[in-house]
Design an enzyme around this catalytic site. Structure first.
Site, short mmCIF file in Angstrom:
data_model
loop_
_atom_site.label_atom_id
_atom_site.label_comp_id
_atom_site.label_asym_id
_atom_site.label_seq_id
_atom_site.Cartn_x
_atom_site.Cartn_y
_atom_site.Cartn_z
N GLY A 9 0.84 -1.20 0.00
CA GLY A 9 0.00 0.00 0.00
C GLY A 9 0.87 1.24 0.00
O GLY A 9 1.97 1.25 -0.54
N CYS A 10 0.39 2.26 0.64
CA CYS A 10 1.09 3.54 0.69
C CYS A 10 2.47 3.40 1.34
O CYS A 10 2.58 2.88 2.45
CB CYS A 10 0.24 4.53 1.48
SG CYS A 10 1.06 6.09 1.79
#
Length: 161
Positions: A9-10
Protein backbone atom coordinates in the site's frame (compact mmCIF):
# COMPACT_ATOMS: atom_id res chain seq x y z
CA UNK A 1 23.67 -5.72 5.28
CA UNK A 2 20.82 -7.08 3.23
CA UNK A 3 18.03 -5.38 1.29
CA UNK A 4 14.33 -6.20 1.13
CA UNK A 5 11.70 -4.70 -1.19
CA UNK A 6 8.09 -4.70 0.02
CA UNK A 7 4.95 -3.18 -1.47
CA UNK A 8 2.11 -2.95 1.03
CA UNK A 9 0.00 0.00 0.00
CA UNK A 10 1.09 3.54 0.69
CA UNK A 11 4.85 3.70 1.21
CA UNK A 12 4.39 6.44 3.82
CA UNK A 13 2.62 3.94 6.09
CA UNK A 14 5.15 1.19 5.53
CA UNK A 15 8.10 3.52 6.06
CA UNK A 16 6.73 4.88 9.35
CA UNK A 17 6.47 1.38 10.79
CA UNK A 18 9.74 -0.06 9.49
CA UNK A 19 11.65 3.01 10.76
CA UNK A 20 10.77 1.80 14.23
CA UNK A 21 12.04 -1.78 13.78
CA UNK A 22 15.38 -2.64 15.39
CA UNK A 23 17.90 -3.71 12.76
CA UNK A 24 16.47 -1.58 9.96
CA UNK A 25 19.31 0.70 8.96
CA UNK A 26 18.03 2.65 5.95
CA UNK A 27 14.74 3.08 4.10
CA UNK A 28 13.92 4.51 0.71
CA UNK A 29 10.40 4.95 -0.61
CA UNK A 30 10.16 4.30 -4.32
CA UNK A 31 8.55 2.65 -7.30
CA UNK A 32 9.18 -0.87 -8.62
CA UNK A 33 8.42 -3.40 -11.29
CA UNK A 34 6.58 -1.24 -13.78
CA UNK A 35 7.16 -0.14 -17.35
CA UNK A 36 7.68 3.63 -17.08
CA UNK A 37 11.28 4.77 -16.70
CA UNK A 38 11.93 7.24 -13.88
CA UNK A 39 8.25 7.67 -13.00
CA UNK A 40 6.93 10.55 -10.96
CA UNK A 41 4.47 10.24 -8.11
CA UNK A 42 1.83 11.88 -10.31
CA UNK A 43 2.40 9.20 -12.99
CA UNK A 44 2.25 6.42 -10.40
CA UNK A 45 -1.09 7.73 -9.14
CA UNK A 46 -2.67 7.21 -12.56
CA UNK A 47 -2.22 3.45 -12.19
CA UNK A 48 -0.86 3.36 -15.76
CA UNK A 49 2.86 2.84 -15.05
CA UNK A 50 2.68 -0.73 -13.76
CA UNK A 51 4.80 0.29 -10.76
CA UNK A 52 3.96 -0.37 -7.13
CA UNK A 53 4.77 1.95 -4.26
CA UNK A 54 7.64 0.10 -2.62
CA UNK A 55 9.81 0.39 0.44
CA UNK A 56 13.48 -0.49 0.00
CA UNK A 57 14.71 -1.71 3.37
CA UNK A 58 18.40 -2.05 4.19
CA UNK A 59 18.73 -4.16 7.31
CA UNK A 60 21.39 -5.68 9.54
CA UNK A 61 20.72 -9.40 9.44
CA UNK A 62 22.62 -9.88 12.69
CA UNK A 63 19.77 -7.92 14.35
CA UNK A 64 16.74 -8.97 12.29
CA UNK A 65 16.26 -11.68 9.71
CA UNK A 66 14.59 -11.39 6.33
CA UNK A 67 11.92 -13.83 7.58
CA UNK A 68 11.21 -11.58 10.57
CA UNK A 69 10.90 -8.56 8.26
CA UNK A 70 8.43 -10.56 6.17
CA UNK A 71 6.37 -11.21 9.31
CA UNK A 72 6.26 -7.47 10.07
CA UNK A 73 5.27 -6.79 6.46
CA UNK A 74 2.37 -9.25 6.67
CA UNK A 75 1.19 -7.83 10.00
CA UNK A 76 1.14 -4.18 8.92
CA UNK A 77 -0.96 -4.49 5.77
CA UNK A 78 -3.73 -6.70 4.37
CA UNK A 79 -2.14 -9.37 2.13
CA UNK A 80 -5.62 -10.53 1.06
CA UNK A 81 -6.75 -7.19 -0.41
CA UNK A 82 -6.24 -6.98 -4.16
CA UNK A 83 -4.82 -3.64 -5.34
CA UNK A 84 -6.05 -1.81 -2.26
CA UNK A 85 -5.04 -0.95 1.28
CA UNK A 86 -7.81 0.86 3.12
CA UNK A 87 -8.86 3.88 1.10
CA UNK A 88 -5.82 3.67 -1.18
CA UNK A 89 -7.00 1.92 -4.35
CA UNK A 90 -5.13 0.99 -7.53
CA UNK A 91 -2.44 -1.38 -8.77
CA UNK A 92 0.21 0.94 -7.33
CA UNK A 93 -1.05 -0.12 -3.88
CA UNK A 94 -0.80 -3.85 -4.52
CA UNK A 95 0.72 -6.24 -2.02
CA UNK A 96 4.05 -7.58 -3.28
CA UNK A 97 7.41 -8.93 -2.26
CA UNK A 98 10.11 -8.25 -4.84
CA UNK A 99 12.95 -10.63 -4.12
CA UNK A 100 16.61 -10.30 -5.10
CA UNK A 101 17.77 -13.91 -4.73
CA UNK A 102 16.54 -17.49 -4.39
CA UNK A 103 16.62 -17.42 -0.58
CA UNK A 104 14.36 -14.37 -0.43
CA UNK A 105 12.02 -15.95 -2.97
CA UNK A 106 11.80 -19.15 -0.93
CA UNK A 107 11.20 -17.29 2.33
CA UNK A 108 8.51 -15.07 0.78
CA UNK A 109 6.71 -18.00 -0.84
CA UNK A 110 6.75 -19.90 2.47
CA UNK A 111 5.18 -16.99 4.36
CA UNK A 112 2.64 -16.07 1.68
CA UNK A 113 1.54 -19.67 1.07
CA UNK A 114 0.52 -19.90 4.72
CA UNK A 115 -2.04 -17.09 4.36
CA UNK A 116 -5.54 -18.07 3.27
CA UNK A 117 -6.75 -15.92 0.35
CA UNK A 118 -3.42 -14.09 0.00
CA UNK A 119 -3.06 -12.02 -3.17
CA UNK A 120 0.49 -10.91 -2.43
CA UNK A 121 2.66 -11.01 -5.52
CA UNK A 122 6.06 -12.68 -5.15
CA UNK A 123 8.24 -11.60 -8.08
CA UNK A 124 11.86 -10.86 -8.84
CA UNK A 125 12.83 -7.22 -8.48
CA UNK A 126 13.15 -5.84 -11.99
CA UNK A 127 13.71 -2.16 -11.26
CA UNK A 128 13.58 0.32 -8.39
CA UNK A 129 13.36 4.09 -8.66
CA UNK A 130 13.65 6.36 -5.62
CA UNK A 131 10.54 8.42 -5.00
CA UNK A 132 10.90 12.17 -4.91
CA UNK A 133 12.65 13.66 -1.88
CA UNK A 134 9.51 14.93 -0.19
CA UNK A 135 8.22 11.31 0.02
CA UNK A 136 11.21 10.22 2.10
CA UNK A 137 10.76 10.23 5.89
CA UNK A 138 7.25 11.44 5.16
CA UNK A 139 5.46 10.65 8.40
CA UNK A 140 8.24 12.00 10.62
CA UNK A 141 8.33 15.23 8.62
CA UNK A 142 4.54 15.64 8.29
CA UNK A 143 2.92 14.27 11.45
CA UNK A 144 0.24 16.98 11.49
CA UNK A 145 -0.82 16.33 7.90
CA UNK A 146 -4.37 14.83 7.92
CA UNK A 147 -3.39 11.58 6.14
CA UNK A 148 -0.62 11.05 8.68
CA UNK A 149 -2.91 11.66 11.66
CA UNK A 150 -5.85 9.65 10.32
CA UNK A 151 -4.15 6.78 8.47
CA UNK A 152 -0.46 6.43 9.31
CA UNK A 153 -0.56 7.09 13.07
CA UNK A 154 -3.30 4.50 13.78
CA UNK A 155 -1.25 1.87 11.93
CA UNK A 156 1.82 2.70 14.01
CA UNK A 157 -0.22 2.60 17.21
CA UNK A 158 -1.88 -0.68 16.27
CA UNK A 159 1.41 -2.40 15.49
CA UNK A 160 3.37 -1.17 18.49
CA UNK A 161 0.72 -1.60 21.19
Amino acid sequence: MQTAYFAGGCFWCMEAIFQRINGVENLISGYSNGDTENPTYEEICTGQTGHAEVLKIDFDESLISYSDLLKVFIEVHDPTSLNQQGGDVGTQYRSAVFYTDALQKEAAQAVISGITDAVTEVSPLSVFYDAEGHHQNYYNDNQNQPYCRLVVLPKIQKYFT
